[in-house]
Write a protein that holds these residues in place. Structure first.
Motif, PDB file in Angstrom:
ATOM      1  N   UNK A 151       0.742  -0.940   0.238  1.00 43.65           N
ATOM      2  CA  UNK A 151      -0.162  -0.354   0.310  1.00 43.65           C
ATOM      3  C   UNK A 151       0.840   1.343  -0.020  1.00 43.65           C
ATOM      4  N   UNK A 152       0.661   2.054  -1.027  1.00 45.86           N
ATOM      5  CA  UNK A 152       1.099   3.933  -1.175  1.00 45.86           C
ATOM      6  C   UNK A 152       0.382   4.625   0.298  1.00 45.86           C
ATOM      7  N   UNK A 153       1.403   5.039   0.743  1.00 43.72           N
ATOM      8  CA  UNK A 153       0.758   6.342   1.220  1.00 43.72           C
ATOM      9  C   UNK A 153       1.715   7.519   1.481  1.00 43.72           C
ATOM     10  N   UNK A 154       1.526   8.460   0.953  1.00 42.45           N
ATOM     11  CA  UNK A 154       1.722  10.008   0.828  1.00 42.45           C
ATOM     12  C   UNK A 154       1.126  10.756   1.694  1.00 42.45           C
ATOM     13  N   UNK A 155       2.197  12.215   2.413  1.00 44.05           N
ATOM     14  CA  UNK A 155       1.249  12.593   2.905  1.00 44.05           C
ATOM     15  C   UNK A 155       2.380  13.557   3.210  1.00 44.05           C
ATOM     16  N   UNK A 156       2.057  14.362   4.287  1.00 46.57           N
ATOM     17  CA  UNK A 156       3.082  15.386   5.035  1.00 46.57           C
ATOM     18  C   UNK A 156       3.298  15.432   6.619  1.00 46.57           C
ATOM     19  N   UNK A 157       4.670  15.354   7.057  1.00 43.59           N
ATOM     20  CA  UNK A 157       5.075  15.803   8.354  1.00 43.59           C
ATOM     21  C   UNK A 157       4.479  15.840   9.583  1.00 43.59           C
ATOM     22  N   UNK A 158       3.102  16.380   9.250  1.00 42.88           N
ATOM     23  CA  UNK A 158       2.246  17.309  10.319  1.00 42.88           C
ATOM     24  C   UNK A 158       2.392  17.742  11.904  1.00 42.88           C
ATOM     25  N   UNK A 159       1.913  18.392  12.139  1.00 44.36           N
ATOM     26  CA  UNK A 159       1.908  19.152  12.884  1.00 44.36           C
ATOM     27  C   UNK A 159       3.072  19.457  13.831  1.00 44.36           C
ATOM     28  N   UNK A 160       3.440  18.189  14.797  1.00 40.72           N
ATOM     29  CA  UNK A 160       4.402  18.140  15.382  1.00 40.72           C
ATOM     30  C   UNK A 160       5.794  17.109  14.612  1.00 40.72           C
ATOM     31  N   UNK A 161       5.611  17.597  13.657  1.00 43.38           N
ATOM     32  CA  UNK A 161       7.161  17.549  12.528  1.00 43.38           C
ATOM     33  C   UNK A 161       8.375  17.449  13.560  1.00 43.38           C
ATOM     34  N   UNK A 162       8.991  16.876  13.595  1.00 41.99           N
ATOM     35  CA  UNK A 162      11.142  16.968  14.337  1.00 41.99           C
ATOM     36  C   UNK A 162      11.729  18.138  12.573  1.00 41.99           C
ATOM     37  N   UNK A 163      12.715  18.333  13.689  1.00 46.63           N
ATOM     38  CA  UNK A 163      12.752  19.463  12.371  1.00 46.63           C
ATOM     39  C   UNK A 163      14.906  19.118  12.570  1.00 46.63           C
ATOM     40  N   UNK A 164      15.112  18.184  11.249  1.00 47.39           N
ATOM     41  CA  UNK A 164      16.224  18.151  11.255  1.00 47.39           C
ATOM     42  C   UNK A 164      17.096  18.382  10.136  1.00 47.39           C
ATOM     43  N   UNK A 165      16.837  19.257   8.824  1.00 45.75           N
ATOM     44  CA  UNK A 165      17.293  20.353   7.769  1.00 45.75           C
ATOM     45  C   UNK A 165      16.852  21.820   8.164  1.00 45.75           C
TER      46      UNK A 165
END
Length: 176
Positions: free
Chosen positions: A76-90
């Protein structure tokens, strides 16, 4: 040449994601019973609305169907965004979180909750909220000072200085 499946998938899918004006943030292949789930996380400086996600999802699905990148089994392919509490790595993640409150785990130990004011190539300028009626203070962290960082969800923010940023972030959180 890449050796892991995630690296091969990234090489295959990243150009398609970029062609849609998005950044490929993460790829994960997980097993769920006999099936596998391919999770693709995308984002951009202007956010990723549902139409853009649907377009990139169709493009990725077509590309995966014409290759054997996922093997012969079902997935199954799921495509989404990082979400509200996204980690900051870049650095681009910090740039996108300008005006937002974030929780920082410091490389030297300890943690800090502060608002991201500006970002440059070396680090971030922060506003640390005052405690018990004291005024906020400014603080600078280099990226080397930060072990981990994550955006915090804020409800009912009363700061009017960043009202355009707040309303844009509220829209992003609703879309995510």
């Amino acid at each position: 040449m890449s050796t892991t499946q995630s690296e091969r998938l990234r090489e295959l899918l990243e150009p398609l994601v970029s062609a849609h004006g998005l950044d490929l943030e993460e790829i994960a292949v997980d097993s769920v019973g006999r099936k596998r789930v391919l999770r693709v996380v995308v984002d951009s400086d202007t956010g990723a609305d549902l139409d853009r996600i649907a377009d990139v999802s169709r493009a990725l699905s077509a590309k995966l169907d014409e290759t054997d990148a996922m093997g012969a089994g079902e997935y199954t392919l799921e495509v989404g965004t990082p979400g509200a509490e996204r980690p900051l790595t870049e650095p681009r993640h910090y740039e996108r979180a300008t005006g937002r409150l974030a929780k920082f785990q410091l490389a030297q130990g300890g943690e800090l909750v502060a608002r991201i004011l500006t970002v440059d190539a070396e680090g971030v300028d922060l506003e640390v909220p005052g405690v018990k009626g004291r005024r906020p203070t400014a603080r600078r962290l280099t990226f080397e000072d930060i072990a981990k960082a994550r955006v915090q969800v804020e409800f009912g923010r009363k700061d009017d200085k960043n009202s355009s940023t707040s309303s844009e972030n509220d829209k992003e959180e609703e879309e995510a």
